[in-house]
Motif scaffolding. Structure first.
Motif, mmCIF file in Angstrom:
data_model
loop_
_atom_site.group_PDB
_atom_site.id
_atom_site.type_symbol
_atom_site.label_atom_id
_atom_site.label_comp_id
_atom_site.label_asym_id
_atom_site.label_seq_id
_atom_site.Cartn_x
_atom_site.Cartn_y
_atom_site.Cartn_z
ATOM 1 N N THR A 21 0.856 -1.181 0.000
ATOM 2 C CA THR A 21 0.000 0.000 0.000
ATOM 3 C C THR A 21 0.892 1.232 0.000
ATOM 4 O O THR A 21 1.848 1.312 0.770
ATOM 5 N N PHE A 22 0.560 2.170 -0.885
ATOM 6 C CA PHE A 22 1.282 3.432 -0.987
ATOM 7 C C PHE A 22 0.287 4.439 -1.528
ATOM 8 O O PHE A 22 -0.848 4.085 -1.872
ATOM 9 N N THR A 23 0.685 5.709 -1.599
ATOM 10 C CA THR A 23 -0.249 6.739 -2.039
ATOM 11 C C THR A 23 0.315 7.528 -3.210
ATOM 12 O O THR A 23 1.528 7.558 -3.434
ATOM 13 N N PRO A 29 -4.867 6.124 -1.768
ATOM 14 C CA PRO A 29 -4.152 4.846 -1.638
ATOM 15 C C PRO A 29 -4.146 4.039 -2.936
ATOM 16 O O PRO A 29 -5.106 4.077 -3.701
ATOM 17 N N HIS A 30 -3.052 3.340 -3.139
ATOM 18 C CA HIS A 30 -2.877 2.467 -4.302
ATOM 19 C C HIS A 30 -2.202 1.180 -3.849
ATOM 20 O O HIS A 30 -1.592 1.122 -2.789
ATOM 21 N N ASP A 103 5.454 6.521 0.243
ATOM 22 C CA ASP A 103 5.393 5.455 1.252
ATOM 23 C C ASP A 103 5.873 6.063 2.576
ATOM 24 O O ASP A 103 6.878 5.653 3.143
ATOM 25 N N PRO A 104 5.153 7.108 3.068
ATOM 26 C CA PRO A 104 5.667 7.894 4.190
ATOM 27 C C PRO A 104 5.812 7.128 5.498
ATOM 28 O O PRO A 104 6.643 7.472 6.319
ATOM 29 N N ALA A 109 7.876 -0.633 2.176
ATOM 30 C CA ALA A 109 9.252 -1.080 2.444
ATOM 31 C C ALA A 109 9.256 -2.252 3.428
ATOM 32 O O ALA A 109 9.976 -3.234 3.231
ATOM 33 N N ARG A 110 8.436 -2.171 4.480
ATOM 34 C CA ARG A 110 8.351 -3.277 5.444
ATOM 35 C C ARG A 110 7.776 -4.530 4.796
ATOM 36 O O ARG A 110 8.282 -5.628 4.993
ATOM 37 N N ALA A 111 6.711 -4.369 4.008
ATOM 38 C CA ALA A 111 6.088 -5.520 3.355
ATOM 39 C C ALA A 111 7.072 -6.228 2.424
ATOM 40 O O ALA A 111 7.067 -7.455 2.320
ATOM 41 N N LEU A 112 7.913 -5.460 1.769
ATOM 42 C CA LEU A 112 8.912 -6.030 0.863
ATOM 43 C C LEU A 112 10.142 -6.554 1.594
ATOM 44 O O LEU A 112 11.008 -7.169 0.980
#
Length: 161
Positions: A21-23, A29-30, A103-104, A109-112
């Motif tokens: 999830t990112f914006t 959200p995307h 990805d503030p 980054a954590r998910a990856l």
């Protein structure tokens, strides 16, 4: 000819991509599903990260080279200053072909499982991670461009070799 900076560190394989999830610049959200059928070069970066800043011109050129082929470079910024910080950076450095993605909170980054910045993940058109590189690289070098094209190529029709 010597391999371009960083190419030897590109680790290839195939893995399921976690939910990300990112914006966008407006805060909408995307996720990866929004880019179904496209090859992706996901770059985790920040304006305060010197190696990230060093590779941004090459990522910008890569984005221009691959856009017509259905491959999108997705630079996910972890800057706490949000869209304003990234927009100012793009203007100051002449970045013209990259979208503004955020990805503030570091969720993507954590998910990856990123261990640091920059980290770049190559995703095929079926949404699978095909390669990863930690650290900066010359992304517009011929070897990288060829590898990204190969890793993100459209799959052959079933029953075809």
């Amino acid at each position: 000819m010597a391999a371009p900076h960083g190419f030897a560190r590109l680790r290839e394989g195939t893995a399921a991509l976690p939910e990300l999830t990112f914006t966008d610049a407006e805060g909408k959200p995307h996720g990866i599903a929004d880019f179904a059928g496209r090859g992706l070069v996901i770059n985790l970066w920040a304006t305060w990260c010197p190696p990230c800043v060093a590779e941004m011109p090459a990522l910008d050129r890569l984005a221009a080279m691959l856009a017509a082929e259905g491959v999108l470079v997705l630079p996910l910024s972890s800057d706490r200053g949000g869209a304003a910080a990234v927009r100012a950076f793009y203007e100051r450095t002449g970045v013209r072909h990259l979208g503004l993605w955020l990805d503030p909170r570091g969720a993507a980054a954590r998910a990856l499982g990123a261990r640091g910045l920059p980290t770049t993940v190559i995703v095929d058109r079926a949404g699978r991670e095909r390669a990863r590189l930690e650290g900066d690289a010359a992304w517009d070098a011929p070897e990288f461009v060829a590898a990204i094209r190969r890793l993100t190529a459209a799959a052959a029709a079933p029953g075809r070799a």
